[in-house]
Design an enzyme around this catalytic site. Structure first.
Site, PDB file in Angstrom:
ATOM      1  CE1 TYR A 218      -3.996  -2.151   0.142  1.00  0.00           C
ATOM      2  CE2 TYR A 218      -2.563  -3.497   1.518  1.00  0.00           C
ATOM      3  CZ  TYR A 218      -3.703  -3.363   0.758  1.00  0.00           C
ATOM      4  OH  TYR A 218      -4.563  -4.418   0.606  1.00  0.00           O
ATOM      5  CB  ALA A 349     -18.695 -13.409  -8.840  1.00  0.00           C
ATOM      6  CG  HIS A 378     -17.891  -6.358  -7.253  1.00  0.00           C
ATOM      7  ND1 HIS A 378     -17.432  -5.624  -6.192  1.00  0.00           N
ATOM      8  CD2 HIS A 378     -16.948  -7.314  -7.477  1.00  0.00           C
ATOM      9  CE1 HIS A 378     -16.253  -6.114  -5.788  1.00  0.00           C
ATOM     10  NE2 HIS A 378     -15.951  -7.145  -6.551  1.00  0.00           N
ATOM     11  CD  GLU A 379     -16.852 -10.236  -9.968  1.00  0.00           C
ATOM     12  OE1 GLU A 379     -15.728 -10.201 -10.516  1.00  0.00           O
ATOM     13  OE2 GLU A 379     -16.988 -10.428  -8.753  1.00  0.00           O
ATOM     14  CD1 TRP A 478     -14.817 -17.904  12.700  1.00  0.00           C
ATOM     15  CD2 TRP A 478     -13.384 -16.777  11.387  1.00  0.00           C
ATOM     16  NE1 TRP A 478     -15.485 -17.573  11.545  1.00  0.00           N
ATOM     17  CE2 TRP A 478     -14.634 -16.880  10.720  1.00  0.00           C
ATOM     18  CE3 TRP A 478     -12.336 -16.119  10.764  1.00  0.00           C
ATOM     19  CZ2 TRP A 478     -14.846 -16.342   9.453  1.00  0.00           C
ATOM     20  CZ3 TRP A 478     -12.551 -15.582   9.497  1.00  0.00           C
ATOM     21  CH2 TRP A 478     -13.794 -15.695   8.860  1.00  0.00           C
ATOM     22  NE  ARG A 482     -18.142 -13.894  11.617  1.00  0.00           N
ATOM     23  CZ  ARG A 482     -19.048 -14.494  10.866  1.00  0.00           C
ATOM     24  NH1 ARG A 482     -18.927 -15.780  10.612  1.00  0.00           N
ATOM     25  NH2 ARG A 482     -20.064 -13.832  10.368  1.00  0.00           N
TER      26      ARG A 482
END
Ligand code: X8Z
Ligand code: ZN
Length: 607
Positions: A218, A349, A378-379, A478, A482
């Site tokens: 980044y 996707a 989006h795609e 995890w 969450r």
């Protein structure tokens, strides 16, 4: 998986022998190397990587659209070759360290090192093992099914997604949730091994671990990036917490005080989505009484007999309305838009840039719903981005950062306003502005609800790679994350016998996830800038850039830059700002946030 595949990205490049030309070898024997040597080195690397990655994409495409042991094997082998070549080039590039190079060349040297997602170790055996594991994990996810007891049909993730979206029966939801999460369980051991091997590769490249490599993409030090992500989360957290409190209250009304606590986490199976990452499917349960949705896009699409191809055509015509050229014929011929009946495929996707030039493809299993209408846009954002930067040198053919890549199509989808749907002939007139709270609520259930999820996946992965989370703690850590970020809890008790992260595509397929968090912030920043360029003076949710060539040209300018400049330059080219900024998403939802605060007065907030 890798560079040209937008969902899964840079991993790739050749095994063992990275051939240096005789000229190169002569140069390397002399010292010190010059900028001219560096230029020749990069030219050779770019040509070789383009070639290897194109072969790997073809193998990966066949694998993803026809999962068998053989296609997995061949894809893993091609990936391994391409990744190993890049690793080797990245190592060789260190001989130019400390040399003063032109900015473009220095950037390419840097990208050679940081653009890998899965660095393979130099040891050929370890390298082959790693690519095989990763290919197998994605395949296991793609083949995943839940066979409900007593029924003669097994359900795949597409079927289960529909069930989670539509069912309001808590028992059925819980069973489907538990059923699908079993897909992760057998992945645990391979995943732990994958972490070891990938870390080995990252260390050979000079990174602390794979997570540090992921954070190094980044244009800023890895630690600064982690702080930047925290800063953005703090900017949006108050909005999320209000939405969470309101939705919890409504679900409590619907499912009862036994099922939904007044001030604790929401059960993760009641939010209309397998991962509770997007809640728009429960809109009818939480809709403001006095502000209906105004319209139901799924119903409209179905009533018009729209098919999968039609869905993609709608997306394409939005981009062409902005001045982008229509997609090439090969895109329509080679893409996979619907799920084949006769074989296992990876339905998740993705947009492919197979030859890094004009061979652009989508791979998805389209259902005729409003969700998929969004996903198609989006795609296509990936596809139009890929085509826009195809004339850049090979190493710059990527997004300014991966969050930009994920944000483009979503930015366009923010322009799917009621007024736009009127232009398409989907609605005879736009709903009255008094319905805006309902429309904003629908959008917030998709976009605001997503924010903590977008953040936490890599918080988990980063800690797994650094060793702070050990395999013995995979599942409990995890769920701790969450709970911390999303305020959700599993519907049934979980243990270290389970491996719930593996039931999420991106963990199984090794795709870094922070990109989606960044995209969720950036798309509003892009939308705000583009609608200003288009001269829209309405509230942000009522502005569409449809048919606005000026906005289209500004967008194209940024897309064409690819990754040739640090991302703040690309951001500035479009928005005039050099920092990612969550004030745009807060502005967009400001009327809803105020409304939520009023609704939540006297109710518990947080968990
Ligand atoms: O994976 C995707 C895209 C492909 S890049 C369909 N998304 C994330 C997900 O499904 O988890 C889009 C939103 C978040
Ligand atoms: Zn994407």
């Amino acid at each position: 998986m890798f560079k040209n595949l937008h969902v899964a990205i840079p991993g790739l490049f050749l095994m063992g022998v990275v051939s240096m030309s005789n000229a190169d070898q002569k140069i390397s024997a002399q010292s010190p190397p010059t900028a001219t040597d560096a230029d020749a080195f990069i030219k050779n690397a770019e040509a070789r990587l383009l070639e290897l990655n194109t072969v790997a994409s073809r193998a990966d495409w066949v694998k993803a659209t026809y999962i068998t042991d053989d296609t997995e094997f061949l894809a893993a082998q091609a990936d391994e070759r391409a990744i190993a070549a890049q690793v080797e080039f990245a190592k060789q590039a260190t001989r130019f360290d400390g040399l003063k190079l032109p900015a473009d060349l220095a950037r390419k040297m840097m990208l050679l090192k940081t653009s890998l997602v899965m660095p393979t170790p130099a040891d050929p055996q370890a390298s082959a093992e790693l690519t095989k594991i990763v290919s197998g994990l994605e395949g296991a996810y793609g083949k995943g099914k839940w066979c409900p007891p007593g029924k003669d049909k097994c359900l795949d993730i597409e079927d289960i997604t529909r069930l989670m979206a539509q069912s309001r029966d808590p028992n059925e939801l819980r069973d489907a949730w538990v059923g699908w999460h079993a897909v992760g369980k057998p992945m645990r051991k391979d995943f732990a091994r994958f972490v070891e091997l990938s870390n080995q590769g990252a260390r050979e490249l000079g990174f602390k671990d794979t997570g540090a490599l992921w954070r190094s993409k980044y244009d800023m030090p890895a630690d600064d990036f982690a702080r930047e992500v925290d800063r953005l989360w703090e900017q949006v957290r108050p909005l999320y917490v209000q939405l969470h409190a309101y939705v919890r209250w409504k679900l409590r009304e619907r499912y009862g005080a036994q099922a939904v606590p007044a001030n604790g986490p929401i059960p993760a199976d009641l939010l209309g989505n397998m991962w509770a990452q997007s809640w728009e499917n429960i809109y009818p349960l939480v809709a403001p009484a006095d502000a209906g949705p105004g319209y139901d896009l799924t119903e409209i699409l179905k009533s018009r007999n729209t098919d999968a191809l039609g869905m993609v055509r709608y997306g394409e015509q939005f981009f062409t309305s902005l001045g982008f050229a229509p997609l090439p014929q090969s895109f329509w011929e080679r893409s996979m838009f619907t799920k084949p009946r006769d074989r296992d495929v990876v339905c998740h996707a993705s947009a492919w840039h197979v030859d890094f030039d004009q061979d652009l493809r989508l791979k998805m299993c389209i259902d005729i719903t409003s969700d998929y209408f969004q996903t198609v846009h989006h795609e296509l954002g990936h596809t139009f981005y890929q085509r826009a930067y195809r004339q850049q040198p090979y190493l710059f053919r990527d997004g300014a950062n991966d969050g930009f890549h994920e944000a483009i199509g979503d930015t366009i989808a923010l322009s799917i306003t009621p007024q736009y749907l009127v232009k398409l002939g989907f609605l005879s007139q736009a709903p009255d502005p008094s319905k805006d709270i309902g429309l904003l609520m629908q959008k917030a259930l998709a976009k605001v609800a997503f924010l903590p999820f977008g953040l936490l996946i890599d918080q988990w992965q980063w800690k797994v790679f650094s060793g702070e989370i050990t395999p013995a703690q995979y599942n409990r850590s995890w769920w701790a994350l969450r709970l911390k970020y999303q305020g959700v809890a599993p519907p049934v008790e979980r243990s270290e016998d389970d491996f719930d992260p593996g039931a999420k595509y991106h963990v199984a397929a090794n795709v870094p996830y922070t990109r989606y968090f960044l995209a969720a912030i950036l798309q509003f920043q892009f939308h705000r800038a583009l609608t200003q360029i288009a001269g829209c003076k309405d509230p942000l949710n009522r502005c569409s850039i449809y048919e606005n060539k000026e906005a289209g040209a500004r967008l194209a300018k940024m897309l064409e830059m690819g990754e040739s400049r640090p991302w703040p330059d690309a951001l500035e080219a479009l928005t005039g700002q050099r920092q990612m900024d969550a004030t745009a998403i807060r502005d967009y939802f400001a009327p809803l946030e105020k409304w939520l605060e009023e609704q939540n007065l006297g109710k518990p907030i947080g968990w």
